[in-house]
Design a protein around this motif. Sequence first.
Motif, PDB file in Angstrom:
ATOM      1  N   ALA A   1      46.615  39.487  40.726  1.00  0.00           N
ATOM      2  CA  ALA A   1      45.345  40.179  38.284  1.00  0.00           C
ATOM      3  C   ALA A   1      44.349  39.343  39.013  1.00  0.00           C
ATOM      4  CB  ALA A   1      46.409  39.376  37.853  1.00  0.00           C
ATOM      5  N   ALA A   2      43.701  39.497  38.670  1.00  0.00           N
ATOM      6  CA  ALA A   2      42.149  38.927  38.184  1.00  0.00           C
ATOM      7  C   ALA A   2      41.989  37.791  37.614  1.00  0.00           C
ATOM      8  CB  ALA A   2      40.861  39.675  37.956  1.00  0.00           C
ATOM      9  N   ALA A   3      43.375  37.679  36.974  1.00  0.00           N
ATOM     10  CA  ALA A   3      42.698  35.762  35.586  1.00  0.00           C
ATOM     11  C   ALA A   3      44.273  35.927  35.643  1.00  0.00           C
ATOM     12  CB  ALA A   3      41.797  35.949  35.079  1.00  0.00           C
ATOM     13  N   VAL A   4      44.536  34.814  34.688  1.00  0.00           N
ATOM     14  CA  VAL A   4      46.507  34.222  34.197  1.00  0.00           C
ATOM     15  C   VAL A   4      45.470  35.009  32.915  1.00  0.00           C
ATOM     16  CG1 VAL A   4      47.052  32.854  33.134  1.00  0.00           C
ATOM     17  CG2 VAL A   4      46.674  32.203  35.379  1.00  0.00           C
ATOM     18  N   THR A   5      44.270  34.807  32.268  1.00  0.00           N
ATOM     19  CA  THR A   5      43.800  35.254  31.085  1.00  0.00           C
ATOM     20  C   THR A   5      43.024  35.666  31.051  1.00  0.00           C
ATOM     21  OG1 THR A   5      43.352  32.742  29.949  1.00  0.00           O
ATOM     22  CG2 THR A   5      45.846  33.691  29.707  1.00  0.00           C
ATOM     23  N   ASN A   6      41.886  35.965  30.361  1.00  0.00           N
ATOM     24  CA  ASN A   6      40.603  36.368  29.460  1.00  0.00           C
ATOM     25  C   ASN A   6      40.191  38.034  29.744  1.00  0.00           C
ATOM     26  OD1 ASN A   6      39.766  34.033  29.022  1.00  0.00           O
ATOM     27  ND2 ASN A   6      39.721  33.209  30.425  1.00  0.00           N
ATOM     28  N   HIS A   7      40.518  38.066  31.445  1.00  0.00           N
ATOM     29  CA  HIS A   7      39.472  38.852  32.172  1.00  0.00           C
ATOM     30  C   HIS A   7      40.678  39.849  33.109  1.00  0.00           C
ATOM     31  CE1 HIS A   7      38.073  38.677  35.943  1.00  0.00           C
ATOM     32  NE2 HIS A   7      37.469  37.185  35.472  1.00  0.00           N
ATOM     33  N   HIS A   8      41.218  41.036  33.117  1.00  0.00           N
ATOM     34  CA  HIS A   8      41.684  42.087  34.153  1.00  0.00           C
ATOM     35  C   HIS A   8      42.971  41.388  35.153  1.00  0.00           C
ATOM     36  CE1 HIS A   8      37.164  43.200  34.635  1.00  0.00           C
ATOM     37  NE2 HIS A   8      37.689  44.491  34.223  1.00  0.00           N
ATOM     38  N   ALA A   9      43.771  40.499  33.648  1.00  0.00           N
ATOM     39  CA  ALA A   9      44.545  40.081  33.366  1.00  0.00           C
ATOM     40  C   ALA A   9      46.031  40.448  33.764  1.00  0.00           C
ATOM     41  CB  ALA A   9      44.243  38.655  32.369  1.00  0.00           C
TER      42      ALA A   9
ATOM     43  N   LEU B   1      41.747  44.511  41.767  1.00  0.00           N
ATOM     44  CA  LEU B   1      41.276  45.204  42.962  1.00  0.00           C
ATOM     45  C   LEU B   1      40.492  46.340  41.711  1.00  0.00           C
ATOM     46  CD1 LEU B   1      41.209  47.050  45.042  1.00  0.00           C
ATOM     47  CD2 LEU B   1      42.888  48.876  44.379  1.00  0.00           C
ATOM     48  N   GLU B   2      40.367  46.121  40.483  1.00  0.00           N
ATOM     49  CA  GLU B   2      40.017  47.203  39.283  1.00  0.00           C
ATOM     50  C   GLU B   2      38.558  46.353  39.453  1.00  0.00           C
ATOM     51  OE1 GLU B   2      39.880  48.613  34.647  1.00  0.00           O
ATOM     52  OE2 GLU B   2      41.866  48.332  35.649  1.00  0.00           O
ATOM     53  N   HIS B   3      38.538  45.219  38.710  1.00  0.00           N
ATOM     54  CA  HIS B   3      37.124  44.136  39.235  1.00  0.00           C
ATOM     55  C   HIS B   3      36.508  44.501  39.820  1.00  0.00           C
ATOM     56  CE1 HIS B   3      35.143  41.162  37.420  1.00  0.00           C
ATOM     57  NE2 HIS B   3      35.436  39.629  39.178  1.00  0.00           N
ATOM     58  N   THR B   4      37.231  43.882  41.213  1.00  0.00           N
ATOM     59  CA  THR B   4      36.469  44.035  42.912  1.00  0.00           C
ATOM     60  C   THR B   4      35.592  45.279  42.914  1.00  0.00           C
ATOM     61  OG1 THR B   4      37.868  42.557  43.603  1.00  0.00           O
ATOM     62  CG2 THR B   4      36.414  44.006  44.991  1.00  0.00           C
ATOM     63  N   VAL B   5      35.895  46.752  42.380  1.00  0.00           N
ATOM     64  CA  VAL B   5      35.615  48.324  43.103  1.00  0.00           C
ATOM     65  C   VAL B   5      34.647  48.167  41.628  1.00  0.00           C
ATOM     66  CG1 VAL B   5      36.057  50.371  42.122  1.00  0.00           C
ATOM     67  CG2 VAL B   5      38.191  49.230  43.535  1.00  0.00           C
ATOM     68  N   ASN B   6      34.976  47.865  39.892  1.00  0.00           N
ATOM     69  CA  ASN B   6      34.007  47.850  39.037  1.00  0.00           C
ATOM     70  C   ASN B   6      32.796  47.200  39.331  1.00  0.00           C
ATOM     71  OD1 ASN B   6      35.911  48.974  37.272  1.00  0.00           O
ATOM     72  ND2 ASN B   6      36.051  47.319  36.231  1.00  0.00           N
ATOM     73  N   MET B   7      32.463  46.157  39.654  1.00  0.00           N
ATOM     74  CA  MET B   7      31.698  45.152  40.811  1.00  0.00           C
ATOM     75  C   MET B   7      30.804  45.706  42.374  1.00  0.00           C
ATOM     76  SD  MET B   7      32.425  41.052  40.639  1.00  0.00           S
ATOM     77  CE  MET B   7      31.093  40.944  41.689  1.00  0.00           C
TER      78      MET B   7
ATOM     79  N   ASN C   1      26.339  36.162  40.853  1.00  0.00           N
ATOM     80  CA  ASN C   1      27.138  36.187  40.124  1.00  0.00           C
ATOM     81  C   ASN C   1      26.530  36.701  38.804  1.00  0.00           C
ATOM     82  OD1 ASN C   1      25.325  33.929  37.696  1.00  0.00           O
ATOM     83  ND2 ASN C   1      27.042  34.077  37.441  1.00  0.00           N
ATOM     84  N   HIS C   2      25.839  37.670  38.272  1.00  0.00           N
ATOM     85  CA  HIS C   2      25.201  38.061  36.631  1.00  0.00           C
ATOM     86  C   HIS C   2      25.905  39.185  37.210  1.00  0.00           C
ATOM     87  CE1 HIS C   2      22.342  35.851  35.097  1.00  0.00           C
ATOM     88  NE2 HIS C   2      21.980  35.582  36.294  1.00  0.00           N
ATOM     89  N   ILE C   3      26.569  40.509  37.701  1.00  0.00           N
ATOM     90  CA  ILE C   3      27.853  41.503  38.034  1.00  0.00           C
ATOM     91  C   ILE C   3      28.809  40.506  37.368  1.00  0.00           C
ATOM     92  CG2 ILE C   3      28.398  42.749  40.015  1.00  0.00           C
ATOM     93  CD1 ILE C   3      25.822  43.317  40.941  1.00  0.00           C
ATOM     94  N   ASP C   4      29.237  39.770  38.024  1.00  0.00           N
ATOM     95  CA  ASP C   4      30.646  39.703  37.433  1.00  0.00           C
ATOM     96  C   ASP C   4      30.774  38.562  36.663  1.00  0.00           C
ATOM     97  OD1 ASP C   4      32.721  38.172  38.497  1.00  0.00           O
ATOM     98  OD2 ASP C   4      32.626  36.036  39.378  1.00  0.00           O
ATOM     99  N   ASN C   5      29.584  38.439  36.327  1.00  0.00           N
ATOM    100  CA  ASN C   5      29.908  38.005  34.597  1.00  0.00           C
ATOM    101  C   ASN C   5      29.701  39.168  33.741  1.00  0.00           C
ATOM    102  OD1 ASN C   5      29.596  35.769  32.954  1.00  0.00           O
ATOM    103  ND2 ASN C   5      28.139  36.155  32.559  1.00  0.00           N
ATOM    104  N   LEU C   6      28.710  40.270  34.595  1.00  0.00           N
ATOM    105  CA  LEU C   6      28.827  41.214  32.968  1.00  0.00           C
ATOM    106  C   LEU C   6      30.369  41.869  33.192  1.00  0.00           C
ATOM    107  CD1 LEU C   6      27.693  43.549  32.016  1.00  0.00           C
ATOM    108  CD2 LEU C   6      26.700  45.096  33.817  1.00  0.00           C
ATOM    109  N   ASP C   7      30.728  42.248  34.392  1.00  0.00           N
ATOM    110  CA  ASP C   7      32.143  43.136  34.205  1.00  0.00           C
ATOM    111  C   ASP C   7      32.922  42.252  33.703  1.00  0.00           C
ATOM    112  OD1 ASP C   7      33.891  44.896  35.098  1.00  0.00           O
ATOM    113  OD2 ASP C   7      34.989  43.716  35.853  1.00  0.00           O
TER     114      ASP C   7
END
Length: 321
Positions: A149-157, A163-169, A279-285
Motif C-alpha cells: 500500500a502507499a499509505a495507511v490512510t489518505n491516498h492509495h491506502a 504500485l498504482e501510485h508509482t505507475v501514475n507518477m 515533489n509536485h508530481i507526487d503531490n498531484l497524484d
Amino acid sequence: MSRTAIQELSDGQTLAQSFQAADKQLRVNRQGGKYILLKLSDRSGTIVGMMWNADETTFDTFDRGDFIHCSGRTQIHNGALQMIVTEIQRMDPAEVDSSDFDRFDADQAESNLTRLRELLATISHPHLDALVQTYLKDEAFLQSFQLAAAAVTNHHAYPGGLLEHTVNMMELVRLISPRYGNLDTDLLMVGAFLHDLGKIDELKSSGEISYTDRGQLVGHIVIGVQRLNEKIAETESASGNAFPTELRHQLEHLVVSHHGLQEYGSPKIPVTLEAIALNHIDNLDAKLASYTSIIESDVAADGNWTNYHPSIGRKLWKGQS
C-alpha cells in the motif's frame, strides 16, 4: 450471509452483519462511562463504530484484525457516516466470505506491473538502466511491490496502491518532462520509481494496513535510501563497473526530498529541477486520489457538494446530481 458494503451504506440503516475490526479503543467519556471506539472495514472502505456503555468484558472478546458481527444503526455525525453498535460478536474466519474483505486486485496489479516494465524500458542512460534491471530481476521485491500500500490512510491506502501510485507518477513524467528541455527525463523517471519503495518495508499490507516496527522506528525515506544503496552495490557486482558517485547522490536526493518540505518529513528540501518536479508530481497524484476518495465516500445531503472537511479546509464540488 448477505451484507451491505460500507461504501453503499446510508444514513439511518439498521444493520446486523460482518465487519473486520481494523482498530479498537476503550475510552472514557466526560461522565466516566466507558465506550468502545471502532474502525470497521471491508473491501470497499472503513467506517467509525461507537459502542456506548461498554466495558472490558466486551472489549476483550475480540482483537484487532478479527472478523466481528455487529448489530446497530448508521447515522451522520459531524458530516461523516458512522455506526452506533449495540452488539458485537467475534466470528470465525470460516463464517465470512473473504471476497468481501480482500482489497487486493491481482489482475490490476499484474497490469500495473506490466506497465511499470514498459515505462522502465524507455530508460536509455546505461547506469540507470542497469540499476532498474537489478530491481526488476528481484522476484521477491516485485512480489512485495505488487502487494504494498502507499499509505495507511489518505491516498492509495490499499494493497496494490503503491504500485498504482508509482505507475501514475511515471506516466506523468512522460507527459511533463518533454515540455521542459532542461529536465533529465531518465533521472526523473527513475526518481518516480524509487521515491516510495521504502514503504514496502514501512507498511504491513496483509490484513489491515499498519506500520511495521521498522517503519515506526526508521521510516520509508531512510529505508528507501538504504534499499537504493543495496541495489547499487548489487548492480556494481553484476556489471563489474562502478556506479557514478554523482549519479548516486542525485538519486539519493530525489528520495530524501520528495516530500518537499522538512515539516512534511523531507530530510532535505528539493534543490534540483528533477527533485522539484518529482515533489509536485507526487503531490498531484496523491491529492487527486485523496480528494476523489472524499467525493466518492461523501454522504452529504447537498448533492452537489461534499461536507466540509477540516483536514483539507474546504468542501469539494461533486458535480451536478
